[in-house]
Motif scaffolding. Structure first.
Motif, short mmCIF file in Angstrom:
data_model
loop_
_atom_site.label_atom_id
_atom_site.label_comp_id
_atom_site.label_asym_id
_atom_site.label_seq_id
_atom_site.Cartn_x
_atom_site.Cartn_y
_atom_site.Cartn_z
N SER A 237 0.93 -1.19 -0.11
CA SER A 237 0.08 -0.17 0.11
C SER A 237 0.92 1.17 -0.02
O SER A 237 0.69 2.12 0.89
N LYS A 238 1.78 1.41 -0.91
CA LYS A 238 2.75 2.41 -0.98
C LYS A 238 2.18 3.68 -1.19
O LYS A 238 2.60 4.79 -0.70
N THR A 239 0.97 3.83 -2.02
CA THR A 239 0.59 5.10 -2.35
C THR A 239 -0.11 5.78 -1.32
O THR A 239 0.27 7.20 -0.91
N TYR A 240 -0.54 5.15 -0.18
CA TYR A 240 -1.15 5.62 0.70
C TYR A 240 0.03 6.23 2.01
O TYR A 240 0.28 7.35 2.32
N ASN A 241 1.25 5.21 2.04
CA ASN A 241 2.22 5.44 2.69
C ASN A 241 2.95 6.82 2.47
O ASN A 241 3.30 7.67 3.34
N ARG A 242 3.12 6.73 1.18
CA ARG A 242 3.97 7.95 0.51
C ARG A 242 2.94 9.45 0.82
O ARG A 242 3.72 10.57 1.13
N LEU A 243 1.64 9.19 0.56
CA LEU A 243 0.96 10.23 0.84
C LEU A 243 1.02 10.75 2.27
O LEU A 243 1.11 11.95 2.74
N LYS A 244 0.80 9.83 3.21
CA LYS A 244 0.91 10.17 4.58
C LYS A 244 2.12 10.57 5.14
O LYS A 244 2.33 11.61 5.64
N ASP A 245 3.35 10.12 4.38
CA ASP A 245 4.64 10.60 4.93
C ASP A 245 4.74 12.18 4.43
O ASP A 245 5.21 12.90 5.24
N LEU B 299 -0.86 4.40 17.58
CA LEU B 299 0.68 4.51 17.28
C LEU B 299 0.91 5.16 15.93
O LEU B 299 0.23 4.73 14.73
N ARG B 300 1.62 6.25 15.63
CA ARG B 300 1.81 6.77 14.34
C ARG B 300 2.54 5.92 13.67
O ARG B 300 3.71 5.29 14.00
N TYR B 301 1.97 5.40 12.49
CA TYR B 301 2.81 4.62 11.59
C TYR B 301 3.67 5.27 10.32
O TYR B 301 2.96 6.13 9.78
N PHE B 302 4.71 4.82 10.13
CA PHE B 302 5.53 5.37 9.21
C PHE B 302 6.24 4.22 8.49
O PHE B 302 6.49 3.28 9.04
N GLY B 303 6.33 4.24 7.10
CA GLY B 303 7.28 3.29 6.37
C GLY B 303 5.96 2.63 5.37
O GLY B 303 4.97 3.29 5.21
N PRO B 304 6.30 1.43 4.73
CA PRO B 304 7.41 0.81 4.97
C PRO B 304 8.71 1.49 4.11
O PRO B 304 8.46 2.24 3.27
N ILE B 305 10.03 1.50 4.82
CA ILE B 305 11.02 1.99 4.07
C ILE B 305 11.92 0.77 3.76
O ILE B 305 12.13 -0.23 4.56
N ASP B 306 13.10 0.90 3.12
CA ASP B 306 14.09 -0.15 2.92
C ASP B 306 15.04 -0.13 4.05
O ASP B 306 15.84 0.91 4.30
N ARG C 181 12.98 11.50 15.51
CA ARG C 181 13.51 11.79 16.80
C ARG C 181 12.93 12.91 17.18
O ARG C 181 12.67 13.34 18.54
N GLN C 182 12.40 13.85 16.21
CA GLN C 182 12.09 15.22 16.46
C GLN C 182 10.24 15.11 16.82
O GLN C 182 9.65 16.09 17.08
N ILE C 183 9.73 14.06 16.43
CA ILE C 183 8.27 13.63 16.54
C ILE C 183 7.94 13.26 17.96
O ILE C 183 8.44 12.08 18.14
N PRO C 184 7.08 13.85 18.76
CA PRO C 184 6.91 13.37 20.02
C PRO C 184 5.91 12.01 20.05
O PRO C 184 4.92 12.00 18.97
N GLY C 185 5.63 11.66 21.01
CA GLY C 185 4.33 10.62 21.11
C GLY C 185 4.95 9.06 20.53
O GLY C 185 5.93 9.00 19.98
N PRO C 186 4.08 8.28 20.98
CA PRO C 186 4.37 6.72 20.44
C PRO C 186 4.31 6.64 18.92
O PRO C 186 3.12 7.19 18.22
N LYS C 187 5.20 5.86 18.26
CA LYS C 187 5.10 5.88 17.13
C LYS C 187 5.88 4.52 16.60
O LYS C 187 6.61 4.09 17.16
N LEU C 188 5.49 4.08 15.33
CA LEU C 188 5.98 2.80 14.76
C LEU C 188 6.69 3.03 13.46
O LEU C 188 5.87 3.72 12.44
N LEU C 189 7.89 2.44 13.33
CA LEU C 189 8.57 2.82 11.94
C LEU C 189 8.69 1.24 11.36
O LEU C 189 9.21 0.47 12.04
N HIS C 190 8.12 0.98 10.17
CA HIS C 190 8.10 -0.37 9.48
C HIS C 190 9.22 -0.07 8.46
O HIS C 190 9.16 0.58 7.53
N ILE C 191 10.25 -1.18 8.77
CA ILE C 191 11.18 -1.14 7.80
C ILE C 191 11.41 -2.66 7.11
O ILE C 191 11.02 -3.74 7.88
N MET C 192 11.56 -2.83 6.19
CA MET C 192 11.84 -3.94 5.17
C MET C 192 13.43 -4.40 4.98
O MET C 192 14.02 -3.58 4.59
#
Length: 648
Positions: A201-209, A251-258, A273-284
């Motif tokens: 679902s890269k379209t959504y993730n790019r838009l969101k980022d 949880l703020r979701y970011f990714g997926p990234i390489d 590191r500059q964004i406060p609060g609970p968050k999740l980075l999805h890496i492949m």
């Protein structure tokens, strides 16, 4: 063999040294770090593919975050070799997993950079959240906390419990989901399918980022972040059908990234590191990245042993005669034999089909053998549910992992008197994996449970016969069969099945002066010790008790009626174990004998080879022989001998 790290890696003694490098130099450092891991593990052994897969992530984390002040928590810890090398342990890395060397897992007592000791899966989110909450309470607003968890470990309930709380705890917690579609074996379950879908679902993730970067990062702009969130949710429903699992937990979701693009990782982590609060980075990532064979056969190269790094040949020991099989393989092949005879037999394992050898049945009978993922609690209760419907379930879980499902053993199996068969692999001292994996405690924690049968075979034939006995209709009790890691003692192990009467041991030999009572594989140590002792004129009796619950009381009456000096030997803790059960029998029946207990002492036993640790703990063949000689000197009281080895 002297292994020299690369030119850049030689200069890195701490993350402070790493931070002095330019971003362009990080590519070279990653190459050198990966090569150093390959060089060391090929010669000295250890876990392999997992650490290769997170080289770039490891470098990026220590480059961006202020460790050890910022807390970095690894899940399981198989993947932490690069972390250890970059945090002051490069020159000691060749001692990894060796006796008196550094641990194969993160360990708080080893380094301030190891924020949390691990070895079992799925603890990182809860531990990191605890650290983040403590930092908030203490007013440490500049302290960051990061949890790194794999997609395999994410299947466990504890990970979801941690995320559920993290979403409402209002802490500055970053969860990094390292998605490589693997634990030790390939991942299974709906979460795997979900993560596969979310990565497409890269379209959504790019838009969101893009929206978040444009609006959400403006300093002090709460309005902008709120607006970013509203816009994001408005596009979510029609761009991706499955990207809301983590965000539904707040949880703020970011990714997926390489996860192998070091520049992208550094930039992303700097932003997060500059964004406060609970968050999740999805890496492949790719498990085994940088070593082609490990990328191709990831289960095989999880912990391959010693190998030729050029040819990829994994060194095997060559013997002139047939050797005994591993206990796990005896289990795996025997279960197929029994399942061919009994259509009600089912096999269950939580994410260890290769380690338990249930893989043989999964290949031959895929509709009757199941890997449920890293979910020990679920494995036990699933087995209980099947048992209510007449299935005879063999639930194979490592001894140390069964600790995670203890409530289910009692609540879902024992109280309901369901005949689930618990096959506890890796019972006793497992060796190089160390204290998180030693199967030291299952005898006490299982034998105290009502309705439970607890057994342990001395050899492969007894394992086969216990497996056969456990599945008979005459047995309607929960049934534990515990056996060690590694090889047995019988090259010709495919013996005919024979029922072993529950609670009945066997007398291996009569003797004089002292009787040795053994449970399980250490009976072979006693046999070797007796051979040595007979050459010096001592001739102990030997009894293989087989069961610690129920005990063979007829055999014990015989022993206590004939011998006034008794030595018990087990590969479990001396506190509450087999020896303690013998003492309880002695007290209940008023016998007056000197009883000495050999086994795992009441302390944390570190890592080393099984032989080294058995010797350290004092229950190998030389220790048994020494104990017998000491007991036969005279009839002094138990208190005047070695207090730490004696029952009180």
């Amino acid at each position: 063999m002297d292994i020299t790290p690369g030119a850049l890696l030689q200069t890195i003694d701490s993350p402070d040294d790493l931070k002095r490098l330019s971003r362009e130099q990080l590519y070279q450092l990653c190459d050198e770090l990966r090569q150093y891991i390959i060089d060391i593990v090929s010669v000295h052994g250890g876990h392999f593919a997992a650490s290769l897969g997170v080289v770039e992530l490891t470098v990026a984390l220590h480059y961006i975050f202020n460790t050890p002040y910022d807390q970095l928590v690894w899940d399981v810890g198989h993947q932490a070799y690069g972390h250890k090398i970059l945090t002051g342990r490069r020159d000691q890395f060749a001692t990894n997993r060796k006796y008196n060397g550094i641990s194969g897992f993160p360990k708080r007592g080893e380094s301030p950079y190891d924020a949390f000791g691990v070895g079992h899966s799925s603890t990182s989110i809860s531990a990191a959240l605890g650290m983040a909450m403590a930092a908030k309470y203490k007013g440490e607003t500049d302290r960051k906390v990061v949890a790194v968890i794999g997609d395999g470990a994410m299947t466990a309930g504890l990970a979801f419990e941690g995320m559920n709380h993290a979403g409402v705890a209002d802490t500055d917690l970053l969860i990094i989901l390292n998605d490589n579609c693997m634990s030790i074996d390939p991942n299974v379950g709906a979460l795997k399918e979900y993560l596969t879908d979310i990565t497409t679902s890269k379209t959504y993730n790019r838009l969101k980022d893009d929206i978040w970067k444009a609006l959400g990062k403006l300093p002090g702009s709460t309005f902008s972040r709120d607006m970013a969130s509203k816009i994001e949710h408005s596009i979510k429903s029609f761009v991706s059908r499955s990207s809301n699992l983590f965000e539904s937990l707040n949880l703020r979701y970011f990714g997926p990234i390489d996860g192998h693009n070091i520049t992208k990782l550094v930039d992303t982590l700097a932003d997060l590191r500059q964004i406060p609060g609970p968050k999740l980075l999805h890496i492949m990532t790719v498990k085994g990245k940088g070593y082609a064979l490990a990328e191709k056969e990831q289960t095989k190269w999880h912990a391959p042993g010693l190998f030729d790094k050029i040819t990829g040949e994994i060194y095997k020991k060559h013997y002139p005669t047939p050797q005994p099989p591993k206990y796990q393989d005896v289990f795996g092949h025997t279960l197929i034999e029994l399942a061919e005879q009994n259509p009600n037999i089912i096999g269950i394992t939580p994410a260890m089909p290769s380690g338990s050898s249930l893989k043989f049945m999964m290949e031959k009978m895929p509709d009757r053998a199941f890997d449920v993922g890293i979910c020990e609690q679920h494995a036990v209760t699933l087995s209980a549910g099947m048992a209510t419907q007449g299935m005879r379930v063999f639930c194979n879980i490592y001894s140390s992992f069964m600790q995670r499902a203890y409530d289910q053993v009692i609540h879902d199996v024992a109280i309901q008197h369901l005949p689930v068969v618990f096959c506890l692999d890796r019972a006793g001292l497992v060796g190089e994996d160390g204290p998180t994996h030693h199967g030291a405690y299952d005898i006490p924690y299982m034998r105290c449970v009502p309705n439970m049968i607890v057994s342990s075979p001395m050899n492969e034939s007894e394992l086969r016969n216990l497996l056969y006995t456990a599945q008979l209709e005459s047995n309607q009790h929960p049934f534990v069969i515990r056996y060690p890691r590694g090889e047995g003692v019988m090259p010709e192990w495919r013996t005919p099945f024979q029922e072993i009467p529950v609670g009945k041991g066997r007398k291996i030999k009569d003797g004089e002066g002292v009787a040795i009572l053994t449970l399980g594989h250490p009976g072979n140590f006693a046999t070797a010790a007796i051979r040595e002792l007979r050459a010096t004129g001592l001739d102990p009796a030997h009894y293989d008790m087989r069961f610690v619950k129920p005990l063979d009381e007829d055999l014990l009456h015989e022993v206590f009626g004939k011998y006034d000096r008794i030595l018990t030997v087990e590969d479990g803790t001396v506190v509450g174990g087999f020896g303690s059960a013998v003492l309880e029998f002695q007290a209940a029946h008023g016998y007056n004998a000197t009883v000495r207990i050999l086994g795992i002492p009441d302390r944390i036993v570190e890592h080393g080879s099984p032989k080294e640790l058995q010797h350290e703990c004092g229950y190998d063949a030389p220790a048994i022989a020494s104990a017998v000689r000491e007991m036969m000197k005279d009839k002094v009281s138990v208190q005047s001998l070695r207090p730490n080895s004696w029952s009180q």
